[in-house]
Structure formats: structure tokens, C-alpha cells
Design a protein around this motif. Sequence first.
Motif, PDB file in Angstrom:
ATOM      1  N   ALA A   8       0.832  -1.191   0.000  1.00 39.78           N
ATOM      2  CA  ALA A   8       0.000   0.000   0.000  1.00 39.78           C
ATOM      3  C   ALA A   8       0.871   1.247   0.000  1.00 39.78           C
ATOM      4  CB  ALA A   8      -0.899   0.024   1.233  1.00 39.78           C
ATOM      5  N   ARG A   9       0.337   2.318  -0.622  1.00 38.65           N
ATOM      6  CA  ARG A   9       1.050   3.584  -0.664  1.00 38.65           C
ATOM      7  C   ARG A   9       1.176   4.142   0.739  1.00 38.65           C
ATOM      8  NH1 ARG A   9      -1.024   8.593  -0.953  1.00 38.65           N
ATOM      9  NH2 ARG A   9      -3.103   7.750  -1.409  1.00 38.65           N
ATOM     10  N   THR A  10       2.387   4.567   1.116  1.00 37.99           N
ATOM     11  CA  THR A  10       2.599   5.050   2.477  1.00 37.99           C
ATOM     12  C   THR A  10       3.061   6.490   2.498  1.00 37.99           C
ATOM     13  OG1 THR A  10       4.886   4.278   2.499  1.00 37.99           O
ATOM     14  CG2 THR A  10       3.207   2.752   3.268  1.00 37.99           C
ATOM     15  N   ARG A  31      -9.972   1.857  14.557  1.00 39.97           N
ATOM     16  CA  ARG A  31     -11.003   1.200  13.747  1.00 39.97           C
ATOM     17  C   ARG A  31     -10.506   0.973  12.324  1.00 39.97           C
ATOM     18  NH1 ARG A  31     -14.657   4.785  16.303  1.00 39.97           N
ATOM     19  NH2 ARG A  31     -14.745   6.061  14.414  1.00 39.97           N
ATOM     20  N   TRP A  32      -9.812   1.962  11.781  1.00 40.66           N
ATOM     21  CA  TRP A  32      -9.265   1.788  10.432  1.00 40.66           C
ATOM     22  C   TRP A  32      -8.226   0.673  10.396  1.00 40.66           C
ATOM     23  CZ3 TRP A  32      -8.600   7.751   9.767  1.00 40.66           C
ATOM     24  CH2 TRP A  32      -9.817   8.309   9.333  1.00 40.66           C
ATOM     25  N   ALA A  33      -7.410   0.596  11.439  1.00 44.88           N
ATOM     26  CA  ALA A  33      -6.399  -0.468  11.493  1.00 44.88           C
ATOM     27  C   ALA A  33      -7.069  -1.839  11.522  1.00 44.88           C
ATOM     28  CB  ALA A  33      -5.505  -0.279  12.710  1.00 44.88           C
ATOM     29  N   LEU A  34      -8.125  -1.976  12.294  1.00 43.22           N
ATOM     30  CA  LEU A  34      -8.825  -3.254  12.377  1.00 43.22           C
ATOM     31  C   LEU A  34      -9.503  -3.591  11.052  1.00 43.22           C
ATOM     32  CD1 LEU A  34     -10.348  -2.883  15.958  1.00 43.22           C
ATOM     33  CD2 LEU A  34      -8.521  -4.452  15.251  1.00 43.22           C
ATOM     34  N   PRO A  41      -9.101  -2.127   1.589  1.00 43.85           N
ATOM     35  CA  PRO A  41      -8.019  -1.288   1.056  1.00 43.85           C
ATOM     36  C   PRO A  41      -8.206   0.194   1.364  1.00 43.85           C
ATOM     37  CG  PRO A  41      -9.465  -2.038  -0.711  1.00 43.85           C
ATOM     38  CD  PRO A  41      -9.894  -2.776   0.522  1.00 43.85           C
ATOM     39  N   VAL A  42      -9.445   0.664   1.435  1.00 46.64           N
ATOM     40  CA  VAL A  42      -9.685   2.066   1.769  1.00 46.64           C
ATOM     41  C   VAL A  42      -9.233   2.350   3.206  1.00 46.64           C
ATOM     42  CG1 VAL A  42     -11.440   3.858   2.066  1.00 46.64           C
ATOM     43  CG2 VAL A  42     -11.584   2.271   0.132  1.00 46.64           C
ATOM     44  N   VAL A  44      -6.881   0.842   4.766  1.00 44.42           N
ATOM     45  CA  VAL A  44      -5.417   0.863   4.771  1.00 44.42           C
ATOM     46  C   VAL A  44      -4.919   2.275   4.478  1.00 44.42           C
ATOM     47  CG1 VAL A  44      -3.327   0.039   3.625  1.00 44.42           C
ATOM     48  CG2 VAL A  44      -5.181  -1.556   4.108  1.00 44.42           C
ATOM     49  N   GLU A  45      -5.487   2.886   3.428  1.00 42.33           N
ATOM     50  CA  GLU A  45      -5.073   4.234   3.057  1.00 42.33           C
ATOM     51  C   GLU A  45      -5.353   5.230   4.182  1.00 42.33           C
ATOM     52  OE1 GLU A  45      -3.545   5.247   0.309  1.00 42.33           O
ATOM     53  OE2 GLU A  45      -3.483   3.277  -0.637  1.00 42.33           O
ATOM     54  N   ARG A  46      -6.520   5.126   4.803  1.00 46.10           N
ATOM     55  CA  ARG A  46      -6.887   6.065   5.864  1.00 46.10           C
ATOM     56  C   ARG A  46      -6.031   5.866   7.114  1.00 46.10           C
ATOM     57  NH1 ARG A  46     -13.540   5.913   5.290  1.00 46.10           N
ATOM     58  NH2 ARG A  46     -13.619   7.149   3.351  1.00 46.10           N
ATOM     59  N   PHE A  47      -5.731   4.628   7.428  1.00 47.09           N
ATOM     60  CA  PHE A  47      -4.869   4.319   8.573  1.00 47.09           C
ATOM     61  C   PHE A  47      -3.492   4.929   8.380  1.00 47.09           C
ATOM     62  CE2 PHE A  47      -1.595   1.120   9.865  1.00 47.09           C
ATOM     63  CZ  PHE A  47      -1.596   1.403  11.225  1.00 47.09           C
ATOM     64  N   VAL A  48      -2.921   4.745   7.206  1.00 47.05           N
ATOM     65  CA  VAL A  48      -1.592   5.280   6.917  1.00 47.05           C
ATOM     66  C   VAL A  48      -1.612   6.803   6.959  1.00 47.05           C
ATOM     67  CG1 VAL A  48       0.177   5.518   5.139  1.00 47.05           C
ATOM     68  CG2 VAL A  48      -0.850   3.277   5.575  1.00 47.05           C
ATOM     69  N   HIS A  49      -2.607   7.405   6.325  1.00 46.76           N
ATOM     70  CA  HIS A  49      -2.671   8.862   6.260  1.00 46.76           C
ATOM     71  C   HIS A  49      -2.843   9.471   7.649  1.00 46.76           C
ATOM     72  CE1 HIS A  49      -4.412  12.867   5.481  1.00 46.76           C
ATOM     73  NE2 HIS A  49      -3.666  12.838   4.395  1.00 46.76           N
ATOM     74  N   ALA A  50      -3.637   8.827   8.499  1.00 43.73           N
ATOM     75  CA  ALA A  50      -3.924   9.383   9.822  1.00 43.73           C
ATOM     76  C   ALA A  50      -2.692   9.435  10.709  1.00 43.73           C
ATOM     77  CB  ALA A  50      -5.023   8.554  10.499  1.00 43.73           C
ATOM     78  N   LEU A  51      -1.781   8.474  10.566  1.00 43.96           N
ATOM     79  CA  LEU A  51      -0.663   8.362  11.507  1.00 43.96           C
ATOM     80  C   LEU A  51       0.696   8.606  10.869  1.00 43.96           C
ATOM     81  CD1 LEU A  51      -1.923   5.255  13.516  1.00 43.96           C
ATOM     82  CD2 LEU A  51      -2.082   7.664  14.137  1.00 43.96           C
ATOM     83  N   HIS A  52       0.715   8.914   9.582  1.00 42.35           N
ATOM     84  CA  HIS A  52       1.978   9.074   8.868  1.00 42.35           C
ATOM     85  C   HIS A  52       2.849  10.164   9.479  1.00 42.35           C
ATOM     86  CE1 HIS A  52       4.753  10.208   5.618  1.00 42.35           C
ATOM     87  NE2 HIS A  52       4.590   8.993   5.158  1.00 42.35           N
ATOM     88  N   LEU A  53       2.269  11.334   9.748  1.00 47.10           N
ATOM     89  CA  LEU A  53       3.060  12.454  10.254  1.00 47.10           C
ATOM     90  C   LEU A  53       3.621  12.164  11.642  1.00 47.10           C
ATOM     91  CD1 LEU A  53       4.140  15.277   9.805  1.00 47.10           C
ATOM     92  CD2 LEU A  53       1.986  16.192  10.685  1.00 47.10           C
ATOM     93  N   ASP A  54       2.819  11.547  12.512  1.00 50.07           N
ATOM     94  CA  ASP A  54       3.306  11.209  13.850  1.00 50.07           C
ATOM     95  C   ASP A  54       4.501  10.265  13.780  1.00 50.07           C
ATOM     96  OD1 ASP A  54       1.596  12.791  15.224  1.00 50.07           O
ATOM     97  OD2 ASP A  54       0.287  11.195  15.938  1.00 50.07           O
TER      98      ASP A  54
END
Length: 212
Positions: A8-10, A31-34, A41-42, A44-54
Amino acid sequence: MTPAPTHARTCAPAHAPSPVRTAASDETATRWALAARDGDPVAVERFVHALHLDVRRYVSYLSGDPQAADDLTQETFLRALGSLHRFEGRSSARTWLLSIARRTVVDSLRHAACRPRLSDTDDWLSAAERVQPRSLPGFDDGIALAELLDALPEERREAFVLTQLLGLPYAEAAQVSSCPIGTVRSRVARARTSLIGLLHAAERQPPVPAPA
């Protein structure tokens, strides 16, 4: 359960604003991680986007090498997505992910320590930036904070970043760092004292005039 794909795109937007950490945002990310664990797949994208900066901020400060932050962030998410089938939501997704980020940085430092060094300064540009006078154009508060944090012992720097910059509760920071909560509180208090002392010392230094 189907493991989430590891391709997945990170990458988050380059100028994404800093997220405000709340209990609700942590619950949403979890919830997105679960859902990602179950093959959405959606999610996955939201999980990555939510925590990428942290994750990027954490690995940058923890490793002491901002230029390696992108690679370390990418590796963290690849490891996380490959392990999502084992994530059960017992801790928040943020805490779980930062634990993986910590192991990623430790592994990277161990690998670097095993490689022969060709010179005392592997990156002359990074070294030049570190000694740049604060009065020169381009110096900002973010660089100042990074320099001050670099002066702290590694364990105090990590505790300060987790709790004061990323906003983790002390209990979750203790879980990420694998140490008692009292130890985290002590490290943060000592980090604050050290940072105040460094700031006062910097204020007493005469400004360096910029070249004409």
C-alpha cells in the motif's frame, strides 16, 4: 482473517497539517487499522494517512537523522501492514505503530553501527546545517527545537517527543518505550529542565550578524 497487503502507498501529502490528537481520533485510527487487518483497502489508506506524520516526526527525533526519516517511516509502515493480521486492538493503533517505529529505528541504528565508517562525517551537508548560525536566513523554530533536542540524552529525548510533541499519555509512552510510567515522567521532567537551561544559555549568546 486476511493479512493487509504490504504494497500500500505510504506517502502522506508533503504539506499535511499536524493532526490534533484526541481520544476520538485514536479510536478512529484504531477502527481503520482493524478494518485494514480484515482486508479493506480504503481503510489501509486512511490508517496510513492518519498516523503518517506522527511516525515521521517520531523516527526523525529518535534517530537524530531527519534525512533518514522518510526511509524509516516507509519501513515502519511496511512492517506494520505486514503485521496487521496480529493486531487485536488491545492498545490504540497509534501506540502499536509507534512501538513498531521504535524497533525500526533501533534496528537501523544497529545495522549502521555494524557498517565500517568511511569518514567522521558521512553527510557534509547535514553537518553544515547543524553548525549554521541561528541568525542566518532559513533558521526557524523547528530547526532550533531539533538542535535543542539533539543535545538531550536519547531516553529523555524520546520521552519528551512522545508525550510533549506527539501527545501520548504517559501510560502509552511507557508502553512504547517498554519502561515504567514513573520512569517516563522522570525523563520528561529532566528533559524540560535541560531544555530550559539550553534555551537560557542560547539567549545569553550574542547574535551572529548575517553576512552583508
